[in-house]
Write a protein that holds these residues in place. Structure first.
Motif, PDB file in Angstrom:
ATOM      1  N   UNK A  74       0.787  -1.219   0.000  1.00 50.58           N
ATOM      2  CA  UNK A  74       0.000   0.000   0.000  1.00 50.58           C
ATOM      3  C   UNK A  74       0.830   1.285   0.000  1.00 50.58           C
ATOM      4  N   UNK A  75       2.148   1.187   0.209  1.00 55.71           N
ATOM      5  CA  UNK A  75       2.948   2.401   0.377  1.00 55.71           C
ATOM      6  C   UNK A  75       4.224   2.400  -0.478  1.00 55.71           C
ATOM      7  N   UNK A  76       4.111   2.081  -1.777  1.00 58.84           N
ATOM      8  CA  UNK A  76       5.312   2.069  -2.610  1.00 58.84           C
ATOM      9  C   UNK A  76       5.676   3.424  -3.197  1.00 58.84           C
ATOM     10  N   UNK A  77       4.901   4.466  -2.875  1.00 64.18           N
ATOM     11  CA  UNK A  77       5.165   5.801  -3.413  1.00 64.18           C
ATOM     12  C   UNK A  77       4.954   6.841  -2.320  1.00 64.18           C
ATOM     13  N   UNK A  78       5.791   7.883  -2.335  1.00 66.87           N
ATOM     14  CA  UNK A  78       5.695   8.969  -1.357  1.00 66.87           C
ATOM     15  C   UNK A  78       5.913  10.294  -2.084  1.00 66.87           C
ATOM     16  N   UNK A  79       5.378  11.371  -1.526  1.00 61.78           N
ATOM     17  CA  UNK A  79       5.476  12.700  -2.123  1.00 61.78           C
ATOM     18  C   UNK A  79       6.067  13.648  -1.092  1.00 61.78           C
ATOM     19  N   UNK A  80       7.008  14.520  -1.513  1.00 57.03           N
ATOM     20  CA  UNK A  80       7.553  15.498  -0.582  1.00 57.03           C
ATOM     21  C   UNK A  80       6.851  16.843  -0.736  1.00 57.03           C
ATOM     22  N   UNK A  81       7.284  17.830   0.037  1.00 59.39           N
ATOM     23  CA  UNK A  81       6.608  19.125   0.070  1.00 59.39           C
ATOM     24  C   UNK A  81       6.705  19.876  -1.252  1.00 59.39           C
ATOM     25  N   UNK A  82       7.684  19.552  -2.084  1.00 59.36           N
ATOM     26  CA  UNK A  82       7.838  20.214  -3.382  1.00 59.36           C
ATOM     27  C   UNK A  82       6.997  19.556  -4.466  1.00 59.36           C
ATOM     28  N   UNK A  83       6.360  18.435  -4.140  1.00 61.39           N
ATOM     29  CA  UNK A  83       5.575  17.711  -5.133  1.00 61.39           C
ATOM     30  C   UNK A  83       6.369  16.670  -5.900  1.00 61.39           C
ATOM     31  N   UNK A  84       7.611  16.424  -5.484  1.00 58.29           N
ATOM     32  CA  UNK A  84       8.395  15.356  -6.105  1.00 58.29           C
ATOM     33  C   UNK A  84       7.914  14.002  -5.580  1.00 58.29           C
ATOM     34  N   UNK A  85       8.035  12.983  -6.420  1.00 56.36           N
ATOM     35  CA  UNK A  85       7.577  11.641  -6.061  1.00 56.36           C
ATOM     36  C   UNK A  85       8.764  10.701  -5.931  1.00 56.36           C
ATOM     37  N   UNK A  86       8.687   9.831  -4.933  1.00 59.74           N
ATOM     38  CA  UNK A  86       9.689   8.800  -4.685  1.00 59.74           C
ATOM     39  C   UNK A  86       8.953   7.458  -4.729  1.00 59.74           C
ATOM     40  N   UNK A  87       9.511   6.482  -5.408  1.00 60.23           N
ATOM     41  CA  UNK A  87       8.811   5.213  -5.481  1.00 60.23           C
ATOM     42  C   UNK A  87       9.792   4.054  -5.559  1.00 60.23           C
ATOM     43  N   UNK A  88       9.272   2.877  -5.314  1.00 61.52           N
ATOM     44  CA  UNK A  88      10.090   1.671  -5.284  1.00 61.52           C
ATOM     45  C   UNK A  88       9.355   0.525  -5.949  1.00 61.52           C
ATOM     46  N   UNK A  89      10.010  -0.608  -5.999  1.00 59.59           N
ATOM     47  CA  UNK A  89       9.484  -1.819  -6.616  1.00 59.59           C
ATOM     48  C   UNK A  89      10.633  -2.786  -6.761  1.00 59.59           C
ATOM     49  N   UNK A  90      10.672  -3.499  -7.884  1.00 64.33           N
ATOM     50  CA  UNK A  90      11.830  -4.342  -8.166  1.00 64.33           C
ATOM     51  C   UNK A  90      12.183  -4.216  -9.641  1.00 64.33           C
ATOM     52  N   UNK A  91      13.490  -4.179  -9.912  1.00 59.07           N
ATOM     53  CA  UNK A  91      13.934  -3.909 -11.267  1.00 59.07           C
ATOM     54  C   UNK A  91      15.028  -4.843 -11.726  1.00 59.07           C
ATOM     55  N   UNK A  92      15.077  -5.064 -13.022  1.00 60.28           N
ATOM     56  CA  UNK A  92      16.177  -5.793 -13.648  1.00 60.28           C
ATOM     57  C   UNK A  92      17.298  -4.807 -13.933  1.00 60.28           C
TER      58      UNK A  92
END
Length: 373
Positions: A108-126
């Motif tokens: 439920x929490x793979x993405x977060x937003x900071x005060x500037x509106x930038x997005x941080x996200x995760x998952x799994x990658x090759x």
């Protein structure tokens, strides 16, 4: 679902044909629909930015939307991670596609937003997922399923992307997974996930620097600096999984997930015992699980919540939670608990209890002053 400061609710769901996602904004009265819009991806999470824009996190299916930006070196098959941003009026601002990366579906929490509106996200990658020069780990440590942290600005432009992991153990194809992400007021980034690496990077002085499960594998919590260039701390966690993450204004981290089972499991051959602290809600392992180790569908384990200090060096508290999770079901993505924390430091955990065998008068999942006790 998310609620903004004015009481508007935002809900992401599949369309009736299940080949795309819909986002709906509902007014504070709970009856008026402000907008409903198709987003061109299958949504699994969303976050609201400070301007009322909405970031939708999900996957391409059956095809990716027309991309404003594409970051990665492989093609974009079904299941590729994509981020779509809607403006405050529900119109599409941008769509970013990340070939080589897959979303953490069911968390439920793979993405977060900071005060500037930038997005941080995760998952799994090759190794086809984008890595940025100058970050902590710009190259993939394992050939498949590496946890990562990626940041884009409010316009969808890549700021940085780094892997966080190690070399997968022999016989294990996947290096790890990023499950939940958070950002503090200083824009430090926190990542909770699971690693199968034999050399997962932990830092000196961190709370738990030895792998908690037998062999190679276990849940972790890592904190990166605001540019993703170095680890502030990285620690293993004394549990079976880490699925929810929050951070308070002091930099303390709150993690929830699935704890341990004294009977072992296919996914945790030698699970640790959660070191609960004095005065918590549930200091002892739920006794009914000690006498009822499982069901036909698999072994069960309780949830947990813990708070780690700002240095990542010690537990502030740790408690079991009576949201009992089936080991097989939890990897089927439906029961992973999440956590939020308010300005006073109180934590709120949501999840699913699998107490299908609860009988009238059973108080093992008792609550106080609630709608349904």
């Amino acid at each position: 679902a998310e609620v903004d400061g004015n009481g508007n609710q935002y809900v992401a769901e599949l369309s009736p044909t299940q080949n795309t996602g819909l986002v709906q904004k509902i007014a504070p009265d709970g009856q008026t629909i402000v907008y409903t819009t198709s987003v061109g991806i299958l949504p699994t999470a969303l976050k609201i930015d400070p301007t009322g824009g909405v970031f939708i996190y999900g996957q391409c299916a059956p095809a990716c939307p027309t991309a404003t930006h594409t970051y990665g070196s492989a093609g974009a098959p079904q299941g590729t991670l994509a981020i779509v941003k809607l403006g405050a009026d529900g119109s599409t601002s941008f769509a970013d596609v990340f070939p080589g990366a897959s979303p953490s579906v069911g968390f439920q929490q793979p993405i977060a937003i900071d005060a500037s509106g930038a997005a941080y996200f995760t998952g799994f990658g090759s190794c086809s997922h984008v890595g940025s020069v100058g970050t902590f780990q710009p190259a993939c440590p394992s050939q498949s399923n590496n946890a990562f942290v990626t940041k884009i600005d409010a316009n969808g432009t890549l700021v940085f992307s780094t892997f966080v992991g190690g070399v997968a153990a022999v016989g294990v194809q996947q290096g790890g997974n990023g499950n939940a992400i958070a950002v503090d007021t200083m824009k430090n980034v926190y990542l909770a996930g699971y690693t199968n690496a034999i050399n997962f990077p932990v830092t000196n002085g961190a709370y738990l620097t030895t792998v908690p499960l037998s062999g190679c594998c276990g849940p972790f919590l890592a904190k990166l600096d605001p540019m993703g260039s170095s680890l502030v701390y990285s620690t293993f966690l004394p549990a079976t999984s880490a699925t929810g993450l929050a951070v308070d204004s002091f930099g303390n981290a709150y993690v929830t997930g699935i704890a341990d089972t004294p009977f072992g499991s296919p996914l945790a051959p030698a699970p640790p015992v959660l070191p609960t602290t004095a005065g918590v809600v549930e200091p002892n392992y739920p006794p009914e699980l000690l006498t009822s180790p499982g069901t036909m569908s698999g072994l069960v384990a309780p949830g947990y919540a813990l708070k780690l200090n700002a240095a990542g060096s010690a537990l502030v508290y740790a408690t079991y939670l009576r949201m009992m999770i089936d080991d097989f079901y939890r990897v089927q993505l439906l029961t992973n608990p999440s956590i939020q924390v308010d300005s006073t430091g109180s934590a709120y955990i949501s999840g699913v209890t699998m107490r299908g065998d609860v009988l009238p008068g059973d108080t093992s999942f008792a609550t106080v002053g609630t709608i349904q006790a």
